[in-house]
Structure formats: C-alpha cells, structure tokens
Write an enzyme that holds these catalytic residues in place. Structure first.
Site, PDB file in Angstrom:
ATOM      1  N   HIS A   1      -5.764   2.769   0.905  1.00  0.00           N
ATOM      2  CA  HIS A   1      -4.990   3.902   1.436  1.00  0.00           C
ATOM      3  C   HIS A   1      -5.700   4.622   2.591  1.00  0.00           C
ATOM      4  O   HIS A   1      -5.112   4.886   3.638  1.00  0.00           O
ATOM      5  CB  HIS A   1      -4.718   4.927   0.327  1.00  0.00           C
TER       6      HIS A   1
ATOM      7  N   ASP B   1       0.908  -1.140   0.000  1.00  0.00           N
ATOM      8  CA  ASP B   1       0.000   0.000   0.000  1.00  0.00           C
ATOM      9  C   ASP B   1       0.951   1.194   0.000  1.00  0.00           C
ATOM     10  O   ASP B   1       1.562   1.501   1.031  1.00  0.00           O
ATOM     11  CB  ASP B   1      -0.879   0.005   1.259  1.00  0.00           C
ATOM     12  N   HIS B   2       1.116   1.833  -1.144  1.00  0.00           N
ATOM     13  CA  HIS B   2       2.221   2.797  -1.227  1.00  0.00           C
ATOM     14  C   HIS B   2       2.030   3.994  -0.292  1.00  0.00           C
ATOM     15  O   HIS B   2       2.993   4.674   0.036  1.00  0.00           O
ATOM     16  CB  HIS B   2       2.494   3.228  -2.679  1.00  0.00           C
TER      17      HIS B   2
HETATM   18  C1  BG6 Z   1      -3.247   4.636  -6.520  1.00  0.00           C
HETATM   19  C2  BG6 Z   1      -4.552   4.687  -7.246  1.00  0.00           C
HETATM   20  O1  BG6 Z   1      -3.237   3.561  -5.617  1.00  0.00           O
HETATM   21  O2  BG6 Z   1      -3.042   5.840  -5.821  1.00  0.00           O
HETATM   22  C3  BG6 Z   1      -4.594   5.864  -8.196  1.00  0.00           C
HETATM   23  O3  BG6 Z   1      -4.743   3.489  -7.979  1.00  0.00           O
HETATM   24  C4  BG6 Z   1      -4.263   7.141  -7.468  1.00  0.00           C
HETATM   25  O4  BG6 Z   1      -5.856   5.980  -8.827  1.00  0.00           O
HETATM   26  C5  BG6 Z   1      -2.978   6.974  -6.655  1.00  0.00           C
HETATM   27  O5  BG6 Z   1      -4.084   8.151  -8.445  1.00  0.00           O
HETATM   28  C6  BG6 Z   1      -2.760   8.190  -5.783  1.00  0.00           C
HETATM   29  O6  BG6 Z   1      -1.492   8.107  -5.223  1.00  0.00           O
HETATM   30  P1  BG6 Z   1      -0.692   9.408  -4.804  1.00  0.00           P
HETATM   31  O7  BG6 Z   1       0.559   8.870  -4.172  1.00  0.00           O
HETATM   32  O8  BG6 Z   1      -0.458  10.199  -6.063  1.00  0.00           O
HETATM   33  O9  BG6 Z   1      -1.563  10.161  -3.852  1.00  0.00           O
END
Ligand code: BG6
Length: 487
Positions: free
Chosen positions: A241, A178-179
């Site tokens: 997230h 989960d980045h």
């Molecule tokens: C991803 C989603 O997990 O997270 C995308 O699949 C989204 O749709 C992205 O744009 C958002 O990540 P960040 O790090 O740009 O807030």
C-alpha cells in the site's frame, strides 16, 4: 459504463473477505445496473455447502446494504456453490469445469471467466496450475486471475509464485489486488497532480522540502496473529500500500492515462529509489511493537499477549522510514512514511511540505512563517487541505479545505467495488504490475533481512494509543523536520 458479463468464480467464497467485501460489492454493482443479465457467479469453498446455503450466506452478508428483500432475492439467484478442497491434490476440478460450462450456455457468458482467489496465499500457485491443467482456462472468452495479497513473502517467493502463475495466465491476465489503489483519494493523487496548473510546476526538489505519508490504525492484530507474526507491518503495509502511494506521488506524468503508460512511470520511479545498504538500515528505517495501553478508556493488551503471537515476538507492528530517490526531480527530498497498529488515530494522509520562502518579511509581526502544506486526506475524511500564510483577523495560517465526506470509509466495499468492476471490464490500471511488486520487495527485503538478523532489543517500545516509538520522531528530527499531526 457498459454492463459487465461473464462468469466470476470466487475461491474462498465461505471466507471472511468474500463475506465482508466481495458480496456487498457485487450487490452494489448489481444495484447500480453494472452487471448484465449475462453474469453469474460460482462460489467455491471447502465446506460441504450447497447453493441454497451459499445464497443464505450471501443474503446475510448484504443485510446492511440498501434495497428491499425482493431485490436481494433476485441478486442471490446469480450464485451457485461448488465444494472443492484446494488443499487436496486429488480434488477434482472437472466438476467445477462442467458447472462452469453449463452456466456458460445457460447465461450466454461467451466463455468469459474471472477467477478470484480470496483465500490463503499458499494455494494461489496450485489453483492457477490446476485451472489450466483441468481445462477451465480453455475458453473462447477472456480469462483473468484476480489475486489477493500477500503476493509472496519476499522477492524470491514472489518470483516463484509469479513464475507459477505465468504458466497459466499472462501478465495481462493477472490482476494483483492492492485495495489502497481502489480508494477514492488514492486514485485522486493523479488528478490533483496532473489536472491542476499550480501543483505540477512545484512538484520537485526546488520547492518541496519533504513528503510524509502516514497510515495509522487503532486496531491491534485481532485474530490474525498467525499471519501477522510472519508478516509484520513492513510486509503487511509498506511493501504494497505505502509503496504504491509513494510511486503515485513521485512518478513522472504519463504521456497518456493508459494502463501501460501509468504502470511504466510507476516502475520507472521505483527503479530510481535509492537502495539502502545492509549496514545502513537503521539510518533510514525504524520499527516498533505495541505494548499494553489505554484506547478509548479501555485497557488493551500488548502485541506479545495477543493470540498466536510469541511471547518474545520480534515482529514489528509499526514502521517509519525515509525513502530517497536518485533522480532529477526528487534528489534530496525525503519521503517519510509511517504506519502502525494500535496507534491513537485511524487515519491515512499525505502531507506535502513546501520549502520556506527565501526570507521572512513579516518578522516584526510574525516570529516565523509556517511552511505551506498540501494535505491529501485519504481516510477517514476524503479531500485536500492547503495550509497557507494569510492574514485572518491577525492570525495565521489559514486552511483552504475541501473535505468530501466524514463518514467511516475504512477498507470499505467501495474500494473493492471499483476494483472488481475494473477486473470485469479488463482495466488493470489500479492493480499492481509484477515489475512494481518485484521492485518493492527488493527494496523492503534489505530492511526485513536486517531486522531478522538483529532482533529488536527494546520491544515493546510504544504503548497502545500513542503515535509510535520516539525513534520515529528522531528520524525526522535529525533532518530538521517533524511529523505533521494526523487530522
Ligand atoms: C490490509 C492489511 O492490507 O490493510 C491490514 O493486511 C490492514 O493489516 C488493512 O489493517 C488496512 O486497510 P484500511 O483500508 O483499513 O486502511
């Protein structure tokens, strides 16, 4: 940090994620001296490339990274390519195993293997199965599986996927990415809460009025229509997230900062989420879909006009919701969340709104006092801001702000860099445990089922460039609150 060794195998090495995140992150780790000389990587893809072609590709993907050409040339020597079509049942993993064994002795990798699945989720299960059947997981060292989102489409499909993975890897060996958990300020939530004397005593329903988590994006669905049509904002952002952020904010202090202790507190608080009944979804969650609009002076199309999107799509590109916990700490405190695409700002922030003081002694000079806010800025700025009432040249409130960086950090390799390194050193703290994934799916499934049963009658219901549908404001207004603006 000790230098990491082992064999990294990236499935989907010719894909977008590898190019944008994984190779630059590996290069940064390499530059920081975090990869030992006993490290090598096999890139696996369907395309009929050879190692030279992959090296060229990696070289291009790190073009904007710091460092001179010699350094970059040295780095790409660590990579090997193997062509394999994982969609074909008859594809042979034996040659991959032979290459892995050869590199193992060449680099003295001690049989340590990290399999990274950076590809279409429909292959996650079958790849894991084949890795075991074809002997790649039979190794004297560690074997770990790093798996990208989405982890299933709902609880049932996630459970099936999990059951399949568990036949080849144990829970301890599965690293679900989960980045957001790799983001600096998401990791900082625990530090802010548990390393400061003044927040934790107030961190409960005696002093907190509500908590707001906003994650907005300016981008539309881009070229991901096919995926997004089956996903929508609830599955794409909330189930993973946002629920992770909620659990970090709401959990009890762990008895120590070990992976198991932190995860068990997160699971415990997710178990305390007040379930939503099928017929009450509208009281707690609202959805939106972007229409055409103006963004930075440019006209952009509506979601329904995007590629691979149905003309009458019922997919939500915006979600706002109110989560409640049935536990002593949080009973009665709403956690409001909202996320969406094509909104006016790109920002992720948490606002903790404290309750008002019991009475306003300053009513003669100040009509009303502002509530104290603790704002945790996750992106684009990183830091914390405290909103206080104080006298400052006759004006209130004042802001105490600690913002660390202002440059663009959206979804940057830094999160991936941390998470890749953690997976290599076997630290699963910032990955989602199956129990967390399962509980969040169970929670969001009720909402998606209700929305599928009853398609939205008013889509599109917010113009691109706005802050979402009015129903999102009404959700808070009926509790006497409003969204604090994103910074
Ligand atoms: C991803 C989603 O997990 O997270 C995308 O699949 C989204 O749709 C992205 O744009 C958002 O990540 P960040 O790090 O740009 O807030």
């Amino acid at each position: 940090f000790t230098k990491q060794s082992g064999l990294l195998m990236i499935f989907g090495a010719t894909g977008d994620l590898a190019q944008r995140k994984l190779f630059p992150s590996l290069y940064r780790l390499y530059k920081k001296g975090r990869l030992s000389e006993n490290f090598a990587c096999i890139g696996i893809g369907r395309r009929e490339w050879d190692t030279e072609r992959l090296k060229q590709h990696i070289f291009e993907s790190i073009a904007n990274e710091q460092g001179n050409t010699e350094e970059k040339q040295e780095f790409i020597k660590l990579f090997y390519y193997h062509s394999l079509d994982v969609s074909q049942k008859e594809s042979s993993y034996h040659e991959l195993r032979e290459l892995a064994d050869t590199l193992d002795s060449q680099y003295d990798l001690k049989g340590n293997r990290l399999f990274y699945l950076a590809m279409a989720p429909e292959y996650f299960g079958s790849i894991a199965t084949r890795l075991k059947e074809d002997g790649l997981t039979e190794t004297p060292g560690y074997k770990r599986l790093v798996i990208e989102k989405p982890f299933g489409h709902d609880f049932e499909s996630a459970r099936q996927l999990n059951d399949q993975l568990r036949k080849s890897f144990s829970e301890d060996e599965i690293y679900r990415i989960d980045h957001y958990l790799g983001k600096e300020m998401v990791q900082n939530i625990e530090v802010i809460r548990f390393a400061n004397a003044f927040f934790e005593p107030l961190w409960n329903n005696h002093y907190i009025a509500n908590i707001q988590i906003t994650s907005t994006e300016t981008l539309g669905v881009e070229d991901r229509g096919r995926y997004y049509e089956n996903s929508g904002a609830l599955r794409d952002m909330v189930q993973n997230h946002i629920m992770q952020i909620v659990s970090l904010l709401a959990m009890e202090p762990p008895i120590k900062l070990s992976t198991d202790e932190i995860r068990s507190e997160k699971v415990k608080v997710l178990r305390a989420l007040k379930p939503i009944k099928d017929d009450e979804v509208d009281n707690y969650f609202v959805r939106g879909q972007y229409g055409a609009g103006e963004m930075n002076g440019e006209l952009v199309p509506s979601y329904r006009e995007e590629n691979m999107v149905a003309d009458d799509s019922n997919t939500e590109t915006f979600v706002a919701g109110k989560l409640l916990f049935d536990n002593f700490r949080w009973a009665g405190v709403p956690f409001y969340i909202r996320t969406g695409k094509r909104l006016g700002e790109k920002s992720t922030q948490i606002v903790v709104q404290f309750k008002d003081v019991p009475m306003n002694l300053f009513y003669r000079t100040e009509e009303k006092l502002n509530p104290n806010l603790l704002v945790i800025n996750i992106q684009p700025e990183e830091g914390i801001t405290l909103h206080l009432n104080a006298k400052k040249g006759g004006k209130t409130p004042v802001q105490l702000s600690f913002l660390t960086s202002k440059y663009d950090r959206f979804n940057t390799p830094e999160a991936y860099e941390r998470l890749l390194f953690d997976a290599m050193r076997g630290d699963a703290t910032n990955f989602s445990h199956w129990d967390e994934v399962a509980l969040s799916w169970k929670y969001t499934d009720v909402i998606s089922r209700a929305w599928e049963r009853e398609p939205a009658a008013n889509f599109p219901n917010y113009p691109s460039g706005s802050m979402g549908p009015v129903t999102a404001d009404e959700l808070l207004a009926k509790d006497g609150f409003h969204w604090w603006p994103v910074i």
